[in-house]
Design an enzyme around this catalytic site. Structure first.
Site, mmCIF file in Angstrom:
data_model
loop_
_atom_site.group_PDB
_atom_site.id
_atom_site.type_symbol
_atom_site.label_atom_id
_atom_site.label_comp_id
_atom_site.label_asym_id
_atom_site.label_seq_id
_atom_site.Cartn_x
_atom_site.Cartn_y
_atom_site.Cartn_z
ATOM 1 N N LYS A 77 52.672 84.907 51.665
ATOM 2 C CA LYS A 77 52.764 86.243 51.058
ATOM 3 C C LYS A 77 53.846 86.198 49.988
ATOM 4 O O LYS A 77 54.861 85.508 50.165
ATOM 5 C CB LYS A 77 53.131 87.228 52.162
ATOM 6 C CG LYS A 77 53.108 88.701 51.781
ATOM 7 C CD LYS A 77 53.312 89.535 53.039
ATOM 8 C CE LYS A 77 53.297 91.023 52.782
ATOM 9 N NZ LYS A 77 53.393 91.805 54.044
ATOM 10 N N SER A 152 49.960 95.233 54.657
ATOM 11 C CA SER A 152 50.209 94.791 53.304
ATOM 12 C C SER A 152 49.994 93.291 53.079
ATOM 13 O O SER A 152 49.995 92.851 51.926
ATOM 14 C CB SER A 152 51.647 95.148 52.910
ATOM 15 O OG SER A 152 52.570 94.447 53.741
ATOM 16 N N SER A 176 51.704 95.033 59.217
ATOM 17 C CA SER A 176 51.140 94.372 58.037
ATOM 18 C C SER A 176 50.567 92.982 58.226
ATOM 19 O O SER A 176 49.924 92.459 57.319
ATOM 20 C CB SER A 176 52.177 94.309 56.925
ATOM 21 O OG SER A 176 52.229 95.544 56.276
#
Ligand code: GLN
Length: 491
Positions: A77, A152, A176
């Site tokens: 990420k 996310s 997330s």
């Protein structure tokens, strides 16, 4: 053609029966073929990965030195610092920011001989549940390109689900990792708070943030946890990190486990019918494996979302104060004064959701409102933690759906922040209490003619990370093993 699981890639790479360059050909082949549509990847480091493959191939002869993730391709990420890569957190404000160091978890993955592939799109500063808050691209769900992959850690989940890589590293503050894993049909784990070092993870809500792996199976999550926590666990660079506990006795069966079914989470209004049906089937599988299922009710569970959004925004408002155009990322000069430069850099750099949260967080911390909001939220959080601790005195695990609905359509919730926040109703309780929780696939539902995955969440007592993952692995063995990526069809 399908890349194998992380464990298989590792074993075959170590044995030499799989060339690391062939693995990379597969990874890049899939990215080239699908990422124009999926937009999971923010950046792909082809040259770096090839160089690394050469290095590792050269090392292969020294059999006793081959790491636990030898040859495993890894996506991260873009809020995890990788030396020299643009770590922009999905924000214009950090465009061009290249950290001069690796996050501890990245370093540990590299020390274990993983191969970094690139970084994945995400909601700006990890704020969101759909990927649509990214300043650069909103990733699509591989099961239906019209739908959100969740968030996310959107790009990470899409990258694993689409078969680019067997393993990705995301971050989970209120869900997330788990929620996008559920919506994309992969497994995702949020460890006990402190289990993994946050050094080099760009802070959102520091008392909640945890790095978490996404993979195709709980078995691969176990492998990742082992590597990422390191032999000691405690990282001198993160004061909140905790020591790795001694390995618990292996849990070889679900028989006899007492599992709480989180009542409000599957019977409440707003839970999709199909999700409820799949979760009930999950309960049946647990019963058939010999577990005892009992009802579990979390008092004041309706306060979980408001409590989370008070605490997370308060911490975000403080954490994001460092982005003022001086030290990191992009600067916008404004009217030429120092204050004007800072104000314009933030006004131009942050997107709408991030601004909303900074405002909310500043408000709940301000004089006169602090007691009314922030301190009340802390009190509720403590009460919830105590309630979980009491529950785990007689329960081994708690199960619930991971998300009340399957993947929703892109655009469906962007104009209604509260509807978006409601996506996290099942995942925030474990975050507030700092407990380990994992989402694993539990069947699919059909929506408007497409099949969409459902996730089942297992929550365990604080510190019982290994037990949590082992139980999830045993559950996976009762059905629903990874069957390869869905067919990805361009719109
Ligand atoms: N969706 C939640 C939020 O927007 C959780 C985000 C996260 O876990 N990083 O805050």
């Amino acid at each position: 053609m399908n890349l194998a699981s992380a464990r298989e890639v590792r074993d075959e790479s170590r044995a030499g029966s799989r060339s690391l360059h062939v693995t990379l050909d597969e990874v890049f082949g899939r990215i080239d073929r699908f990422d124009g549509d999926l937009q999971a990847m923010a950046f792909v480091d082809r040259e770096g990965a090839r160089r690394r493959a050469d290095e590792l191939e050269a090392k292969r002869k020294r059999a006793d030195e081959l790491g636990t993730l030898f040859g495993v391709p890894l996506v991260v990420k873009s809020n995890l610092c990788v030396e020299g890569w643009e770590t922009n957190c999905g924000s214009r404000l950090l465009e061009g920011y290249r950290p001069p160091y690796n996050a501890t978890v990245i370093q540990r993955a590299l020390d274990a001989d993983a191969v970094l592939i690139g970084c994945a799109h995400m909601d700006e500063f990890a704020m969101g549940s759909s990927g649509e808050n990214s300043a650069f691209a909103s990733s699509k769900n591989p099961w239906d390109l019209q739908r959100a992959p969740g968030g996310s850690s959107s790009g990470c989940a899409a990258a694993v689900a689409a078969g680019y890589v067997p393993l990705a590293l995301g971050s989970d503050t209120g869900g997330s990792v788990r929620q996008p894993a559920a919506l994309c049909g992969v497994s995702g784990f949020k460890p006990t708070y402190g289990r993994l070092s946050r050094f080099g993870l760009v802070a959102f809500g520091s008392s909640l943030d945890q790095v978490g792996p996404l993979a195709r199976s709980a078995g691969d999550l176990e492998l990742a946890l082992e590597v990422l926590q390191g032999s000691e666990g405690k990282d001198p660079r993160d004061a909140t990190s905790i020591a790795t506990p001694p390995a618990p006795p292996e849990n070889t069966s679900l028989r006899g486990l007492r599992i709480g079914m989180h009542r409000q989470a599957f019977s409440g209004a707003g839970v999709h019918r199909g999700v409820r049906d799949r979760v009930e089937e999950g309960f049946e599988r647990l019963r058939a494996a010999g577990a005892e299922l009992v009802e579990f009710e979390l008092q004041r569970s309706e306060l979980a979302i408001p409590t989370y959004y008070v605490i997370a925004t308060a911490e975000a408002s403080s954490n994001l104060a460092r982005f003022e155009g001086v030290r990191y990322g992009r600067r916008v000069e404004g009217d030429g004064s120092l204050a004007g430069m800072m104000a314009s850099s933030r006004a131009r750099g942050f997107g709408a959701e991030v601004k909303r949260r900074i405002l909310l967080g500043t408000y709940v911390l301000s004089e006169g409102y602090r007691e009314a909001w922030y301190e009340k939220a802390l009190e509720t959080r403590r009460a919830m933690g105590a309630e979980f601790a009491r529950a785990f005195a007689s329960l081994d695990l708690i199960v619930s759906p991971t998300s009340p609905t399957p993947a929703f359509r892109l655009g469906e919730r962007t104009r209604d922040p509260l509807a978006m926040y409601a996506s996290d109703v099942m995942t925030v309780p474990a975050s507030l209490a700092g407990l380990p929780a994992v989402s694993v696939p539990c069947g699919t539902v059909e929506e408007a003619g497409v099949r969409l995955p459902v996730g089942l969440q297992f929550t365990a007592a604080r510190g019982a990370d290994a037990f949590c993952l082992e139980s999830a692995r045993l559950f996976e063995e009762t059905g629903d093993a990874w069957q390869g990526p869905p067919t990805i069809t361009s719109p």
